[in-house]
Design a protein around this motif. Sequence first.
Motif, mmCIF file in Angstrom:
data_model
loop_
_atom_site.group_PDB
_atom_site.id
_atom_site.type_symbol
_atom_site.label_atom_id
_atom_site.label_comp_id
_atom_site.label_asym_id
_atom_site.label_seq_id
_atom_site.Cartn_x
_atom_site.Cartn_y
_atom_site.Cartn_z
ATOM 1 N N THR A 104 -57.078 -31.658 37.293
ATOM 2 C CA THR A 104 -58.633 -31.186 37.481
ATOM 3 C C THR A 104 -58.688 -30.694 38.967
ATOM 4 O O THR A 104 -59.217 -31.575 40.029
ATOM 5 N N ASP A 105 -58.702 -29.405 39.120
ATOM 6 C CA ASP A 105 -59.021 -28.973 40.283
ATOM 7 C C ASP A 105 -60.437 -28.943 40.437
ATOM 8 O O ASP A 105 -61.373 -27.940 39.886
ATOM 9 N N THR A 106 -61.067 -29.737 41.536
ATOM 10 C CA THR A 106 -62.495 -29.894 41.693
ATOM 11 C C THR A 106 -63.160 -28.682 42.432
ATOM 12 O O THR A 106 -64.280 -28.677 42.321
ATOM 13 N N GLU A 107 -62.110 -27.895 42.870
ATOM 14 C CA GLU A 107 -62.978 -26.740 43.484
ATOM 15 C C GLU A 107 -63.157 -25.709 42.334
ATOM 16 O O GLU A 107 -64.111 -24.579 42.775
ATOM 17 N N ASP A 108 -62.669 -25.655 41.142
ATOM 18 C CA ASP A 108 -62.856 -24.906 40.158
ATOM 19 C C ASP A 108 -64.096 -25.409 39.160
ATOM 20 O O ASP A 108 -63.928 -26.050 38.337
ATOM 21 N N LYS A 109 -65.334 -24.873 39.565
ATOM 22 C CA LYS A 109 -66.340 -25.342 38.939
ATOM 23 C C LYS A 109 -66.404 -24.738 37.448
ATOM 24 O O LYS A 109 -67.318 -25.234 36.883
ATOM 25 N N SER A 110 -65.842 -23.797 37.194
ATOM 26 C CA SER A 110 -65.871 -23.201 35.906
ATOM 27 C C SER A 110 -64.901 -24.034 34.828
ATOM 28 O O SER A 110 -65.077 -23.997 33.587
ATOM 29 N N LEU A 111 -64.027 -25.139 35.531
ATOM 30 C CA LEU A 111 -63.242 -25.876 34.854
ATOM 31 C C LEU A 111 -62.175 -25.166 33.974
ATOM 32 O O LEU A 111 -61.431 -25.646 33.177
ATOM 33 N N GLU A 112 -61.936 -23.689 34.211
ATOM 34 C CA GLU A 112 -61.097 -22.963 33.323
ATOM 35 C C GLU A 112 -59.484 -23.474 33.531
ATOM 36 O O GLU A 112 -58.578 -23.334 32.866
ATOM 37 N N SER A 113 -59.344 -24.001 34.663
ATOM 38 C CA SER A 113 -57.987 -24.293 35.230
ATOM 39 C C SER A 113 -57.856 -25.966 34.757
ATOM 40 O O SER A 113 -56.660 -26.389 34.729
ATOM 41 N N TRP A 114 -58.797 -26.649 34.400
ATOM 42 C CA TRP A 114 -58.513 -27.988 34.049
ATOM 43 C C TRP A 114 -57.624 -28.186 32.611
ATOM 44 O O TRP A 114 -57.852 -27.196 31.631
ATOM 45 N N GLU A 115 -56.943 -29.012 32.622
ATOM 46 C CA GLU A 115 -56.042 -28.964 31.495
ATOM 47 C C GLU A 115 -55.288 -30.532 31.137
ATOM 48 O O GLU A 115 -55.091 -31.148 32.263
ATOM 49 N N PRO A 116 -55.013 -30.914 30.070
ATOM 50 C CA PRO A 116 -54.463 -32.063 30.051
ATOM 51 C C PRO A 116 -53.126 -32.012 30.148
ATOM 52 O O PRO A 116 -52.429 -31.021 30.010
ATOM 53 N N VAL A 117 -52.415 -33.176 30.856
ATOM 54 C CA VAL A 117 -51.141 -33.071 30.973
ATOM 55 C C VAL A 117 -50.174 -34.057 30.020
ATOM 56 O O VAL A 117 -49.217 -33.772 29.415
ATOM 57 N N GLU A 118 -51.019 -35.056 29.933
ATOM 58 C CA GLU A 118 -50.388 -36.242 28.803
ATOM 59 C C GLU A 118 -51.478 -36.951 28.553
ATOM 60 O O GLU A 118 -52.386 -37.379 29.112
ATOM 61 N N VAL A 119 -51.540 -37.453 27.168
ATOM 62 C CA VAL A 119 -52.360 -38.450 26.433
ATOM 63 C C VAL A 119 -51.445 -39.613 26.215
ATOM 64 O O VAL A 119 -50.575 -39.463 25.621
ATOM 65 N N TYR A 120 -51.911 -40.795 26.512
ATOM 66 C CA TYR A 120 -51.171 -42.011 26.173
ATOM 67 C C TYR A 120 -52.114 -43.124 25.293
ATOM 68 O O TYR A 120 -53.073 -43.316 25.561
ATOM 69 N N GLN A 121 -51.373 -43.237 24.286
ATOM 70 C CA GLN A 121 -52.151 -44.171 23.272
ATOM 71 C C GLN A 121 -51.910 -45.633 23.563
ATOM 72 O O GLN A 121 -50.746 -45.883 23.717
ATOM 73 N N LEU A 122 -52.877 -46.360 23.855
ATOM 74 C CA LEU A 122 -52.898 -47.811 24.270
ATOM 75 C C LEU A 122 -52.600 -48.474 23.023
ATOM 76 O O LEU A 122 -53.221 -48.233 21.947
ATOM 77 N N PRO A 123 -51.711 -49.590 23.267
ATOM 78 C CA PRO A 123 -51.416 -50.768 22.189
ATOM 79 C C PRO A 123 -52.881 -51.481 21.994
ATOM 80 O O PRO A 123 -53.345 -51.630 22.875
ATOM 81 N N PRO A 124 -53.113 -52.022 20.701
ATOM 82 C CA PRO A 124 -53.904 -52.724 20.547
ATOM 83 C C PRO A 124 -53.811 -54.183 21.544
ATOM 84 O O PRO A 124 -52.697 -54.446 21.875
ATOM 85 N N ASN A 125 -55.117 -54.858 21.835
ATOM 86 C CA ASN A 125 -54.943 -55.813 22.694
ATOM 87 C C ASN A 125 -54.548 -57.018 21.940
ATOM 88 O O ASN A 125 -55.012 -57.137 20.948
ATOM 89 N N PRO A 126 -53.544 -57.748 22.805
ATOM 90 C CA PRO A 126 -52.936 -58.906 22.155
ATOM 91 C C PRO A 126 -53.893 -60.091 22.030
ATOM 92 O O PRO A 126 -53.133 -61.001 21.265
ATOM 93 N N LYS A 127 -54.974 -60.092 22.367
ATOM 94 C CA LYS A 127 -55.574 -61.348 22.471
ATOM 95 C C LYS A 127 -56.143 -61.422 21.101
ATOM 96 O O LYS A 127 -56.665 -60.732 20.430
#
Length: 188
Positions: free
Chosen positions: A165-188
């Motif tokens: 997320t280059d915050t200098e790029d207000k068009s957001l065209e350079s913003w891109e996902p690198v990795e998504v992490y699926q969180l496990p269910p809460n053990p409680k």
Amino acid sequence: MAEDPAKAAKEVYSVWALPPDDVRDRIKRIMAALRSEFGGPAFEPHITVVGAISLAPDDALCRFRSACAALSRYPARVSAAARGTFFYQCVFLLVDPTPEVVATKSHSCIHFGYENSTPYMPHLSLLYADLPDEVKEKARLRVEELDKEITGINFEVAALALYRTDTEDKSLESWEPVEVYQLPPNPK
């Protein structure tokens, strides 16, 4: 000769909590309507967990995975539509700063070595733009017209994402996902 990681080219990254698909789609409809009326770039619905931080790519990914490994899914609740004072907080949905929301932020910031000079205000941005206050208020009111039940919705955050997320790029065209992490269910 191997490149010194400390001297590797750095980029700006953020960690986002992602709403589930049904909530994401609902928020995207609001965002699209606001953009068509008030302008601004398109972006994915998210709650910022770690704000913009400059790191080498390998370091950012390592820190992200390390932080996520100790986390689990957690609840979030939208409390109000609000407007802010700058481009990246033009119009947004406030998210209750519950212990789970704040703990996820604190834990992640420790892993990233990130220190924020302002108190954490969890929120889901709807519109990025530089608008006069009276126009921001009109956009905020429009949120409530577009989805009368958006305030008060509860959802489970089941994934975190590392974004470039280059915050200098207000068009957001350079913003891109690198990795998504699926969180496990809460053990409680």
